[in-house]
Enzyme design. Structure first.
Site, mmCIF file in Angstrom:
data_model
loop_
_atom_site.group_PDB
_atom_site.id
_atom_site.type_symbol
_atom_site.label_atom_id
_atom_site.label_comp_id
_atom_site.label_asym_id
_atom_site.label_seq_id
_atom_site.Cartn_x
_atom_site.Cartn_y
_atom_site.Cartn_z
ATOM 1 N N LYS A 53 -0.356 24.530 61.756
ATOM 2 C CA LYS A 53 -1.284 25.677 61.688
ATOM 3 C C LYS A 53 -1.513 26.247 63.072
ATOM 4 C CE LYS A 53 -3.900 24.120 57.735
ATOM 5 N NZ LYS A 53 -4.931 23.180 57.315
ATOM 6 N N GLN A 97 -10.231 20.620 57.900
ATOM 7 C CA GLN A 97 -9.099 19.960 57.244
ATOM 8 C C GLN A 97 -9.581 18.858 56.302
ATOM 9 O OE1 GLN A 97 -5.937 20.876 57.477
ATOM 10 N NE2 GLN A 97 -5.047 19.194 56.335
ATOM 11 N N ASP A 120 -10.066 29.233 53.833
ATOM 12 C CA ASP A 120 -9.497 28.399 52.761
ATOM 13 C C ASP A 120 -9.856 28.960 51.391
ATOM 14 O OD1 ASP A 120 -7.953 26.106 53.370
ATOM 15 O OD2 ASP A 120 -9.717 25.049 54.133
HETATM 16 N N1 GUN Z 1 -5.523 19.526 53.361
HETATM 17 C C1 GUN Z 1 -4.326 19.740 52.757
HETATM 18 N N2 GUN Z 1 -4.170 21.044 52.479
HETATM 19 C C2 GUN Z 1 -5.288 21.669 52.905
HETATM 20 C C3 GUN Z 1 -5.709 23.034 52.908
HETATM 21 O O1 GUN Z 1 -5.020 23.951 52.428
HETATM 22 N N3 GUN Z 1 -6.932 23.269 53.453
HETATM 23 C C4 GUN Z 1 -7.712 22.279 53.957
HETATM 24 N N4 GUN Z 1 -8.919 22.610 54.470
HETATM 25 N N5 GUN Z 1 -7.353 21.006 53.978
HETATM 26 C C5 GUN Z 1 -6.140 20.714 53.459
#
Ligand code: GUN
Length: 294
Positions: A53, A97, A120
């Site tokens: 990311k 996350q 998200d």
């Molecule tokens: N953990 C795995 N995929 C994601 C996601 O798309 N967003 C978040 N916040 N955590 C994750």
């Protein structure tokens, strides 16, 4: 029939390119969107994901603001950080996350995020906006699924869509998005009777159950579009770390479907690209600028 392979990596690269062009345009007005990513603890998979990311955020010209906290961080300290980021004018998007360490209540943390910075799309306010057709931030993986389906079939109106899985993160929001595209939507799950027969109704099948290769070739309507959200690691007879497979048995399904996403290289790459698109959208909305048409 051999299905067209829907290339998520290429579609994601295209979307990132369009985000980067919009970010460059905002740059001429002195605006640089910022994405804050909060990682708590040392889960190796989360660290890899957060690293991707961060790299892609910088590559499209945005600011990446990273907070890496120890696994022992208290819920109150994490909530304080979220509130600080909510009030920080440099921050357009906030992503905490998941999974969080077990002593932290994820739901409390997610609802503390300002819904207009919730890139998200997990906040109940954004879930409500999606369900009622209001503009809002749409969860990334569901958004990626629909972008992939529309790459195969630009007009989804009137088609039968079956969503396998009813999670808050994928199944429910992807069903809402398909409904907004005027599909006739069925949400199937572990208690659904005769899953194969229900799946065979689908012109568009979205598999998001987390069960390796559960969907077989004879579950698929000839000519369907199949979007496989599953990322499951299974033992590899050749040894090593194992291999990644989806929720769909690709070798069988690709003989029946018209188009199908591979695993890896299908939905996965779209998730981060959609996160960047959401950050751009949030940056524009917060400044009263029109939503970028990407
Ligand atoms: N953990 C795995 N995929 C994601 C996601 O798309 N967003 C978040 N916040 N955590 C994750």
């Amino acid at each position: 029939m051999t299905a067209h392979r829907l290339d998520g990596a290429a579609l994601a690269a295209d979307l990132r390119g369009r985000v980067a062009a919009e970010v460059a345009r905002l740059g001429t007005a002195g605006i640089r969107p910022g994405l804050a990513v909060v990682l708590v603890g040392d889960d190796p998979a989360s660290a890899v994901y957060v690293g991707s990311k961060k790299r892609q955020t910088v590559e499209v010209g945005m600011r990446s603001i990273d907070h890496v906290l120890p696994a022992s961080t208290s819920e109150d300290d994490l909530l304080d950080l979220v509130r600080t980021l909510n009030g920080d004018p440099e921050v357009d998007g906030i992503l905490v996350q998941l999974p969080l360490p077990p002593h932290i209540d994820s739901a409390r943390v997610l609802v503390a995020i300002d819904p207009d910075k919730d890139v998200d799309g997990f906040h109940p306010v954004n879930a409500g906006r999606l369900a009622t057709g209001m503009a809002g931030l749409v969860p990334c993986t569901p958004q990626g699924c629909v972008r992939l389906a529309k790459a195969a079939l630009p007009d989804l109106a009137g088609l039968e869509a079956v969503v396998l899985g009813r999670s808050n993160i994928v199944g429910k929001p992807v069903a809402q998005l398909l409904l907004a595209e005027s599909c006739t939507v069925t949400v199937a799950h572990s208690r659904t009777r005769d899953l194969p027969a229900v799946c065979r109704r689908a012109d568009i099948l979205i598999a998001a159950v987390g069960r390796p290769e559960m969907v077989r070739g004879d579950w698929i309507k000839p000519g369907a579009v199949v979007i496989d959200v599953g990322i499951n690691r299974v033992p590899d007879p050749a040894g090593g770390k194992g291999r990644l497979v989806g929720d769909v048995l690709f070798a069988e399904a690709s003989q029946v479907a018209a188009a199908i996403t591979p695993v890896p290289g299908g939905v996965g790459p779209m998730t981060i690209a959609c996160l960047l698109a959401n950050t751009l959208q949030a940056a524009c909305a917060r400044r009263g600028l029109p939503a970028p048409g990407i």
